[in-house]
Design a protein around this motif. Structure first.
Motif, PDB file in Angstrom:
ATOM      1  N   LYS A 115       1.896   7.836 -12.317  1.00 17.50           N
ATOM      2  CA  LYS A 115       1.615   7.456 -10.996  1.00 17.50           C
ATOM      3  C   LYS A 115       2.295   5.947 -10.679  1.00 17.50           C
ATOM      4  O   LYS A 115       2.755   5.850  -9.451  1.00 17.50           O
ATOM      5  CB  LYS A 115       0.221   7.705 -10.584  1.00 17.50           C
ATOM      6  CG  LYS A 115      -0.321   8.893 -10.638  1.00 17.50           C
ATOM      7  CD  LYS A 115      -1.774   8.994 -10.331  1.00 17.50           C
ATOM      8  CE  LYS A 115      -2.407  10.128 -10.267  1.00 17.50           C
ATOM      9  NZ  LYS A 115      -3.977  10.263 -10.057  1.00 17.50           N
ATOM     10  N   ASP A 116       1.989   4.918 -11.457  1.00 18.12           N
ATOM     11  CA  ASP A 116       2.452   3.636 -11.190  1.00 18.12           C
ATOM     12  C   ASP A 116       3.952   3.459 -11.255  1.00 18.12           C
ATOM     13  O   ASP A 116       4.395   2.645 -10.417  1.00 18.12           O
ATOM     14  CB  ASP A 116       1.643   2.847 -12.350  1.00 18.12           C
ATOM     15  CG  ASP A 116       0.515   2.386 -12.370  1.00 18.12           C
ATOM     16  OD1 ASP A 116      -0.230   2.682 -11.074  1.00 18.12           O
ATOM     17  OD2 ASP A 116      -0.081   1.960 -13.356  1.00 18.12           O
ATOM     18  N   LYS A 119       4.943   4.989  -7.776  1.00 19.15           N
ATOM     19  CA  LYS A 119       4.625   4.106  -6.632  1.00 19.15           C
ATOM     20  C   LYS A 119       5.353   2.925  -6.522  1.00 19.15           C
ATOM     21  O   LYS A 119       5.503   1.990  -5.483  1.00 19.15           O
ATOM     22  CB  LYS A 119       3.198   3.696  -6.585  1.00 19.15           C
ATOM     23  CG  LYS A 119       2.429   2.830  -7.369  1.00 19.15           C
ATOM     24  CD  LYS A 119       1.119   2.591  -7.039  1.00 19.15           C
ATOM     25  CE  LYS A 119       0.446   1.775  -8.370  1.00 19.15           C
ATOM     26  NZ  LYS A 119      -1.122   1.887  -8.213  1.00 19.15           N
ATOM     27  N   GLY A 144       3.962   2.766  -0.651  1.00 18.12           N
ATOM     28  CA  GLY A 144       3.977   3.403  -2.041  1.00 18.12           C
ATOM     29  C   GLY A 144       2.996   4.379  -2.148  1.00 18.12           C
ATOM     30  O   GLY A 144       2.880   4.859  -3.368  1.00 18.12           O
ATOM     31  N   ASP A 145       2.352   5.073  -0.989  1.00 20.19           N
ATOM     32  CA  ASP A 145       1.140   6.015  -1.306  1.00 20.19           C
ATOM     33  C   ASP A 145       1.638   7.181  -1.820  1.00 20.19           C
ATOM     34  O   ASP A 145       2.657   7.640  -1.523  1.00 20.19           O
ATOM     35  CB  ASP A 145       0.562   6.151   0.013  1.00 20.19           C
ATOM     36  CG  ASP A 145      -0.312   4.961   0.761  1.00 20.19           C
ATOM     37  OD1 ASP A 145      -0.631   4.197  -0.099  1.00 20.19           O
ATOM     38  OD2 ASP A 145      -1.069   5.148   1.746  1.00 20.19           O
ATOM     39  N   ILE A 146       0.630   7.539  -2.826  1.00 23.55           N
ATOM     40  CA  ILE A 146       1.057   9.010  -3.472  1.00 23.55           C
ATOM     41  C   ILE A 146      -0.223   9.685  -3.477  1.00 23.55           C
ATOM     42  O   ILE A 146      -1.182   9.226  -3.586  1.00 23.55           O
ATOM     43  CB  ILE A 146       1.644   8.811  -5.084  1.00 23.55           C
ATOM     44  CG1 ILE A 146       0.583   7.994  -5.956  1.00 23.55           C
ATOM     45  CG2 ILE A 146       3.137   8.085  -5.065  1.00 23.55           C
ATOM     46  CD1 ILE A 146       0.915   8.122  -7.417  1.00 23.55           C
ATOM     47  N   THR A 156      -5.099   9.441  -1.414  1.00 19.67           N
ATOM     48  CA  THR A 156      -4.061   8.837  -1.852  1.00 19.67           C
ATOM     49  C   THR A 156      -4.253   7.329  -2.706  1.00 19.67           C
ATOM     50  O   THR A 156      -5.215   7.030  -2.421  1.00 19.67           O
ATOM     51  CB  THR A 156      -2.961   8.254  -0.740  1.00 19.67           C
ATOM     52  OG1 THR A 156      -3.532   7.846   0.145  1.00 19.67           O
ATOM     53  CG2 THR A 156      -2.386   9.752   0.136  1.00 19.67           C
ATOM     54  N   SER A 158      -2.679   3.826  -3.379  1.00 20.20           N
ATOM     55  CA  SER A 158      -1.567   2.916  -2.627  1.00 20.20           C
ATOM     56  C   SER A 158      -1.049   1.979  -3.613  1.00 20.20           C
ATOM     57  O   SER A 158      -1.659   1.705  -4.750  1.00 20.20           O
ATOM     58  CB  SER A 158      -2.022   2.480  -1.542  1.00 20.20           C
ATOM     59  OG  SER A 158      -3.135   1.342  -1.502  1.00 20.20           O
ATOM     60  N   GLY A 160       3.057  -0.129  -4.377  1.00 20.39           N
ATOM     61  CA  GLY A 160       4.363  -0.152  -3.840  1.00 20.39           C
ATOM     62  C   GLY A 160       5.272  -1.443  -4.079  1.00 20.39           C
ATOM     63  O   GLY A 160       4.704  -2.433  -4.842  1.00 20.39           O
TER      64      GLY A 160
END
Length: 169
Positions: A115-116, A119, A144-146, A156, A158, A160
């Protein structure tokens, strides 16, 4: 490195404000060949590609078996996977049956590290018209929200790169 996205102008006929809009989609890359994955892993690890493939095949069998038994199975370095279903809801106990299941699916939950990485990866958007002519290119400066499918309400996370927008003519 950046994730490439296409924003193509199209006629949108549904929704509150139909009309010509830019609709985004991933710019799909060519699929990697399985052999290349094993060759690269071999180069990075010093283990022969044949041994890596044999281990991967064995791990795949174990993962399929455990997942179909109802386990959430770790995929080391990536996250976890499990099987899930989508189904119709019924009020009566007598109406519950396997035919209510509309979709069987695989649910993948990425690890915090994946995830990191996602983003913190820049987004490059290529804007094109209906005929595919490039109108503009933009590098994202978004949050960079996923999406996290496991979070309550599909929230999400966040983060980014905040690289700032740029445009090319």
């Amino acid at each position: 490195m950046a994730i490439k996205v296409i924003a193509q102008r199209r006629e949108v006929k549904i929704g509150k404000n139909p009309g010509k809009k830019f609709v985004m989609r991933p710019d799909l890359y060519t699929p990697m060949q399985e052999k290349k994955v094993f060759t690269e892993a071999s180069t990075h690890s010093g283990i022969s590609a044949g041994v890596i493939k044999a281990a991967w095949d064995a791990a795949g069998e174990v993962l399929r078996t455990w997942a179909t038994e109802g386990h959430s199975v770790p995929l080391p370095g990536l996250g976890t996977m499990r099987f899930g279903v989508r189904s119709k809801a019924v009020e009566s106990l007598e109406d519950v049956k396997a035919g209510l299941i509309t979709t069987r699916r695989i649910v993948f939950t990425p690890s915090v590290e994946v995830k990191d990485e996602l983003k913190n990866t820049a987004i490059q958007i290529t804007c094109i018209d209906e005929q595919g002519n490039v109108l503009k290119r933009v590098t994202s400066g978004d949050s960079g929200d996923i999406e996290d499918p496991e979070a309550e309400g599909g929230s999400t996370h966040s983060g980014g790169n905040a690289s700032g927008p740029s445009a090319e003519g």
